[in-house]
Design a protein around this motif. Structure first.
Motif, PDB file in Angstrom:
ATOM      1  N   VAL A   5      10.191  11.661  -0.157  1.00  0.00           N
ATOM      2  CA  VAL A   5       9.768  10.550  -1.013  1.00  0.00           C
ATOM      3  C   VAL A   5       8.321  10.225  -0.683  1.00  0.00           C
ATOM      4  CG1 VAL A   5      10.150   8.142  -1.651  1.00  0.00           C
ATOM      5  CG2 VAL A   5      12.097   9.626  -1.150  1.00  0.00           C
ATOM      6  N   CYS A   6       7.466  10.279  -1.677  1.00  0.00           N
ATOM      7  CA  CYS A   6       6.050   9.957  -1.531  1.00  0.00           C
ATOM      8  C   CYS A   6       5.847   8.539  -2.064  1.00  0.00           C
ATOM      9  CB  CYS A   6       5.201  10.960  -2.305  1.00  0.00           C
ATOM     10  SG  CYS A   6       3.440  10.678  -2.136  1.00  0.00           S
ATOM     11  N   GLU A   7       5.440   7.643  -1.162  1.00  0.00           N
ATOM     12  CA  GLU A   7       5.251   6.245  -1.552  1.00  0.00           C
ATOM     13  C   GLU A   7       3.766   5.930  -1.636  1.00  0.00           C
ATOM     14  OE1 GLU A   7       7.525   3.600   0.874  1.00  0.00           O
ATOM     15  OE2 GLU A   7       9.176   5.021   0.993  1.00  0.00           O
ATOM     16  N   GLY A   8       3.423   5.090  -2.590  1.00  0.00           N
ATOM     17  CA  GLY A   8       2.027   4.682  -2.735  1.00  0.00           C
ATOM     18  C   GLY A   8       1.731   4.296  -4.166  1.00  0.00           C
ATOM     19  N   GLY A   9       0.679   3.562  -4.340  1.00  0.00           N
ATOM     20  CA  GLY A   9       0.277   3.151  -5.679  1.00  0.00           C
ATOM     21  C   GLY A   9       1.293   2.248  -6.348  1.00  0.00           C
ATOM     22  N   GLY A  10       2.070   1.509  -5.564  1.00  0.00           N
ATOM     23  CA  GLY A  10       3.038   0.584  -6.133  1.00  0.00           C
ATOM     24  C   GLY A  10       4.349   1.217  -6.567  1.00  0.00           C
ATOM     25  N   GLY A  11       4.571   2.465  -6.212  1.00  0.00           N
ATOM     26  CA  GLY A  11       5.823   3.118  -6.600  1.00  0.00           C
ATOM     27  C   GLY A  11       6.163   4.243  -5.642  1.00  0.00           C
ATOM     28  N   ALA A  12       7.228   4.935  -5.952  1.00  0.00           N
ATOM     29  CA  ALA A  12       7.671   6.051  -5.132  1.00  0.00           C
ATOM     30  C   ALA A  12       8.022   7.218  -6.044  1.00  0.00           C
ATOM     31  CB  ALA A  12       8.872   5.650  -4.295  1.00  0.00           C
TER      32      ALA A  12
END
Length: 131
Positions: free
Chosen positions: A107-114
């Motif tokens: 899971v790549c998290e960032g920019g307000g989402g995943a």
């Protein structure tokens, strides 16, 4: 999505489609004092525990998981290394081809989402068998 079906026949028992959704597969028994009490010498299990038909079923749970990003390419192209760098996943990384034999998720998290990332074994005939 999660689909529940009978293992032998393949008949669908039910499906879960939304988070928090519930599915009753098997209802509980009539209750009692537990099986352990029925084995004591002072009690007769036939007298203390009313018969309540039991049912056994072998079920298959199938989950459908759709990735947002699929990492595909030739063996030793760096797919697992990229997945390891971008997510918290820890796929096996080595300096020989065909290290990835099964798909890996991260899971790549960032920019307000995943986003869900999927690392797929090398796209060559026999890659999933390590040859």
């Amino acid at each position: 999505n999660c689909r529940v079906s009978e293992l032998e026949s393949g008949d669908a028992v039910g499906e879960l489609r939304e988070p928090g959704e519930r599915l009753l597969i098997a209802a509980g028994g009539q209750g009692g004092e537990g099986n352990g009490d029925g084995y004591r010498r002072t009690r007769d299990s036939r007298r203390n525990y009313p018969p309540g038909g039991s049912t056994r079923a072998r079920l298959l749970l199938s989950m459908t998981l759709v990735a947002d990003v699929g990492l595909i390419g030739h063996p030793n192209a760096g797919k697992s290394t990229l997945l390891r760098a971008a997510t918290r996943a820890r796929p096996k990384v080595a300096d020989y081809p065909f290290t990835t034999l099964v798909p890996n998720l991260g899971v790549c998290e960032g920019g307000g989402g995943a986003m869900l990332w999927l690392d797929i074994p090398g796209l060559l005939e026999g890659a999933h068998e390590g040859r």
